[in-house]
Motif scaffolding. Structure first.
Motif, PDB file in Angstrom:
ATOM      1  N   SER A 196       1.621   6.818  -6.575  1.00 56.57           N
ATOM      2  CA  SER A 196       0.443   7.599  -6.970  1.00 56.57           C
ATOM      3  C   SER A 196       0.821   9.050  -7.221  1.00 56.57           C
ATOM      4  O   SER A 196       0.162   9.743  -7.991  1.00 56.57           O
ATOM      5  CB  SER A 196      -0.623   7.545  -5.874  1.00 56.57           C
ATOM      6  OG  SER A 196      -1.152   6.261  -5.787  1.00 56.57           O
ATOM      7  N   ARG A 197       1.895   9.493  -6.565  1.00 56.34           N
ATOM      8  CA  ARG A 197       2.345  10.877  -6.739  1.00 56.34           C
ATOM      9  C   ARG A 197       3.231  11.034  -7.968  1.00 56.34           C
ATOM     10  O   ARG A 197       3.112  11.999  -8.701  1.00 56.34           O
ATOM     11  CB  ARG A 197       3.099  11.335  -5.495  1.00 56.34           C
ATOM     12  CG  ARG A 197       2.181  11.526  -4.318  1.00 56.34           C
ATOM     13  CD  ARG A 197       2.894  12.162  -3.153  1.00 56.34           C
ATOM     14  NE  ARG A 197       2.561  11.371  -1.970  1.00 56.34           N
ATOM     15  CZ  ARG A 197       3.429  10.950  -1.103  1.00 56.34           C
ATOM     16  NH1 ARG A 197       4.699  11.244  -1.213  1.00 56.34           N
ATOM     17  NH2 ARG A 197       3.036  10.230  -0.074  1.00 56.34           N
ATOM     18  N   ARG A 231      -9.206   5.854   1.371  1.00 59.85           N
ATOM     19  CA  ARG A 231      -8.938   6.836   2.432  1.00 59.85           C
ATOM     20  C   ARG A 231     -10.234   7.513   2.876  1.00 59.85           C
ATOM     21  O   ARG A 231     -10.476   7.708   4.062  1.00 59.85           O
ATOM     22  CB  ARG A 231      -7.926   7.860   1.934  1.00 59.85           C
ATOM     23  CG  ARG A 231      -7.527   8.875   2.975  1.00 59.85           C
ATOM     24  CD  ARG A 231      -6.565   9.902   2.369  1.00 59.85           C
ATOM     25  NE  ARG A 231      -6.106  10.817   3.348  1.00 59.85           N
ATOM     26  CZ  ARG A 231      -4.927  10.739   3.974  1.00 59.85           C
ATOM     27  NH1 ARG A 231      -4.092   9.781   3.664  1.00 59.85           N
ATOM     28  NH2 ARG A 231      -4.595  11.622   4.872  1.00 59.85           N
ATOM     29  N   LEU A 275      -6.981   4.252  -4.048  1.00 63.21           N
ATOM     30  CA  LEU A 275      -6.398   4.571  -2.744  1.00 63.21           C
ATOM     31  C   LEU A 275      -7.063   5.800  -2.136  1.00 63.21           C
ATOM     32  O   LEU A 275      -7.275   5.852  -0.915  1.00 63.21           O
ATOM     33  CB  LEU A 275      -4.890   4.775  -2.864  1.00 63.21           C
ATOM     34  CG  LEU A 275      -4.092   3.522  -3.243  1.00 63.21           C
ATOM     35  CD1 LEU A 275      -2.644   3.888  -3.519  1.00 63.21           C
ATOM     36  CD2 LEU A 275      -4.194   2.457  -2.167  1.00 63.21           C
ATOM     37  N   ARG A 276      -7.415   6.786  -2.952  1.00 58.21           N
ATOM     38  CA  ARG A 276      -8.131   7.970  -2.447  1.00 58.21           C
ATOM     39  C   ARG A 276      -9.512   7.591  -1.930  1.00 58.21           C
ATOM     40  O   ARG A 276      -9.957   8.061  -0.885  1.00 58.21           O
ATOM     41  CB  ARG A 276      -8.228   9.041  -3.528  1.00 58.21           C
ATOM     42  CG  ARG A 276      -6.954   9.860  -3.691  1.00 58.21           C
ATOM     43  CD  ARG A 276      -7.176  11.081  -4.589  1.00 58.21           C
ATOM     44  NE  ARG A 276      -7.390  10.720  -5.986  1.00 58.21           N
ATOM     45  CZ  ARG A 276      -6.411  10.447  -6.853  1.00 58.21           C
ATOM     46  NH1 ARG A 276      -5.146  10.507  -6.482  1.00 58.21           N
ATOM     47  NH2 ARG A 276      -6.686  10.135  -8.096  1.00 58.21           N
ATOM     48  N   ALA A 281      -4.369   5.008  -8.065  1.00 58.07           N
ATOM     49  CA  ALA A 281      -4.294   6.170  -7.177  1.00 58.07           C
ATOM     50  C   ALA A 281      -5.696   6.584  -6.735  1.00 58.07           C
ATOM     51  O   ALA A 281      -5.918   6.930  -5.565  1.00 58.07           O
ATOM     52  CB  ALA A 281      -3.589   7.323  -7.873  1.00 58.07           C
ATOM     53  N   ILE A 293       0.843  -1.199   0.000  1.00 57.13           N
ATOM     54  CA  ILE A 293       0.000   0.000   0.000  1.00 57.13           C
ATOM     55  C   ILE A 293       0.877   1.247   0.000  1.00 57.13           C
ATOM     56  O   ILE A 293       0.648   2.196  -0.757  1.00 57.13           O
ATOM     57  CB  ILE A 293      -0.962   0.017   1.210  1.00 57.13           C
ATOM     58  CG1 ILE A 293      -2.007  -1.094   1.091  1.00 57.13           C
ATOM     59  CG2 ILE A 293      -1.631   1.384   1.366  1.00 57.13           C
ATOM     60  CD1 ILE A 293      -2.987  -0.916  -0.046  1.00 57.13           C
ATOM     61  N   ARG A 294       1.910   1.250   0.821  1.00 60.10           N
ATOM     62  CA  ARG A 294       2.808   2.415   0.898  1.00 60.10           C
ATOM     63  C   ARG A 294       3.506   2.640  -0.439  1.00 60.10           C
ATOM     64  O   ARG A 294       3.635   3.774  -0.896  1.00 60.10           O
ATOM     65  CB  ARG A 294       3.830   2.216   2.024  1.00 60.10           C
ATOM     66  CG  ARG A 294       4.682   3.401   2.287  1.00 60.10           C
ATOM     67  CD  ARG A 294       3.870   4.570   2.850  1.00 60.10           C
ATOM     68  NE  ARG A 294       4.735   5.718   2.978  1.00 60.10           N
ATOM     69  CZ  ARG A 294       4.548   6.890   2.375  1.00 60.10           C
ATOM     70  NH1 ARG A 294       3.472   7.075   1.648  1.00 60.10           N
ATOM     71  NH2 ARG A 294       5.393   7.868   2.524  1.00 60.10           N
ATOM     72  N   LEU A 338       2.354   1.835  -3.403  1.00 58.25           N
ATOM     73  CA  LEU A 338       1.353   2.370  -4.334  1.00 58.25           C
ATOM     74  C   LEU A 338       1.034   3.827  -4.029  1.00 58.25           C
ATOM     75  O   LEU A 338       0.819   4.626  -4.945  1.00 58.25           O
ATOM     76  CB  LEU A 338       0.090   1.510  -4.295  1.00 58.25           C
ATOM     77  CG  LEU A 338       0.261   0.087  -4.838  1.00 58.25           C
ATOM     78  CD1 LEU A 338      -0.997  -0.731  -4.602  1.00 58.25           C
ATOM     79  CD2 LEU A 338       0.666   0.081  -6.299  1.00 58.25           C
ATOM     80  N   GLU A 339       1.019   4.184  -2.743  1.00 57.35           N
ATOM     81  CA  GLU A 339       0.798   5.589  -2.389  1.00 57.35           C
ATOM     82  C   GLU A 339       1.919   6.473  -2.925  1.00 57.35           C
ATOM     83  O   GLU A 339       1.658   7.544  -3.485  1.00 57.35           O
ATOM     84  CB  GLU A 339       0.693   5.747  -0.869  1.00 57.35           C
ATOM     85  CG  GLU A 339      -0.604   5.234  -0.293  1.00 57.35           C
ATOM     86  CD  GLU A 339      -0.638   5.268   1.226  1.00 57.35           C
ATOM     87  OE1 GLU A 339      -1.754   5.187   1.757  1.00 57.35           O
ATOM     88  OE2 GLU A 339       0.427   5.360   1.869  1.00 57.35           O
ATOM     89  N   LEU A 340       3.149   6.030  -2.755  1.00 53.59           N
ATOM     90  CA  LEU A 340       4.288   6.800  -3.279  1.00 53.59           C
ATOM     91  C   LEU A 340       4.195   6.938  -4.793  1.00 53.59           C
ATOM     92  O   LEU A 340       4.406   8.020  -5.348  1.00 53.59           O
ATOM     93  CB  LEU A 340       5.610   6.144  -2.898  1.00 53.59           C
ATOM     94  CG  LEU A 340       6.022   6.232  -1.433  1.00 53.59           C
ATOM     95  CD1 LEU A 340       7.268   5.387  -1.184  1.00 53.59           C
ATOM     96  CD2 LEU A 340       6.260   7.671  -1.019  1.00 53.59           C
TER      97      LEU A 340
END
Length: 131
Positions: free
Chosen positions: A29-30, A88, A84-85, A81, A22-23, A25-27
């Motif tokens: 995503s930016r 959240r 993931l939003r 991305a 997950i981390r 994919l979050e990175l």
């Protein structure tokens, strides 16, 4: 015969079921990240990050790109991305509901909670203070 859609969805969510993945994919995503950047951001051993990136590659969620000795990763689909939003947002709502429940519990009447024992119970008693 192909697997039913619900099974494919379950496998997809299992792939997402690890904090390091997950981390990553979050990175990603930016923006695209080099493996060395991810190592410093995530704080895991290189071998562990490599394993998690392999899982994400097999699931076709990330793609590597080599530039000299550096390997860069990016998302294969920008909708990851967005997923993931959305997750959240859902979690924020759940946590808000839990915070409200906790506040309600704390505000509840104190006489609904059993009193604590002050000393060891006497033979034949229940040990609870009456009164």
């Amino acid at each position: 015969m192909s697997a039913p859609l619900y099974q494919l969805k379950a496998e997809f969510f299992k792939t997402l079921g690890h904090p390091v993945r997950i981390r990553v994919l979050e990175l990603l995503s930016r923006r695209e990240h080099a493996v060395s950047e991810m190592l410093s951001e995530i704080g895991v051993e290189a071998a562990h990050l490599s394993q998690q990136l392999a899982v994400l590659r097999r699931a076709n969620l990330v793609v590597p790109r080599r530039e000299g000795s550096a390997v860069y990763y990016s998302l294969t689909n920008p909708q990851v991305a967005e997923l993931l939003r959305v997750a959240r947002t859902i979690l924020s709502g759940v946590l808000m509901g839990q915070a409200e429940l906790l506040a309600d519990l704390k505000a509840a009447e104190p006489d609904t909670v059993p009193q604590r024992r002050r000393s060891a119970p006497q033979p034949g008693s229940t040990g609870w203070i009456s009164g």
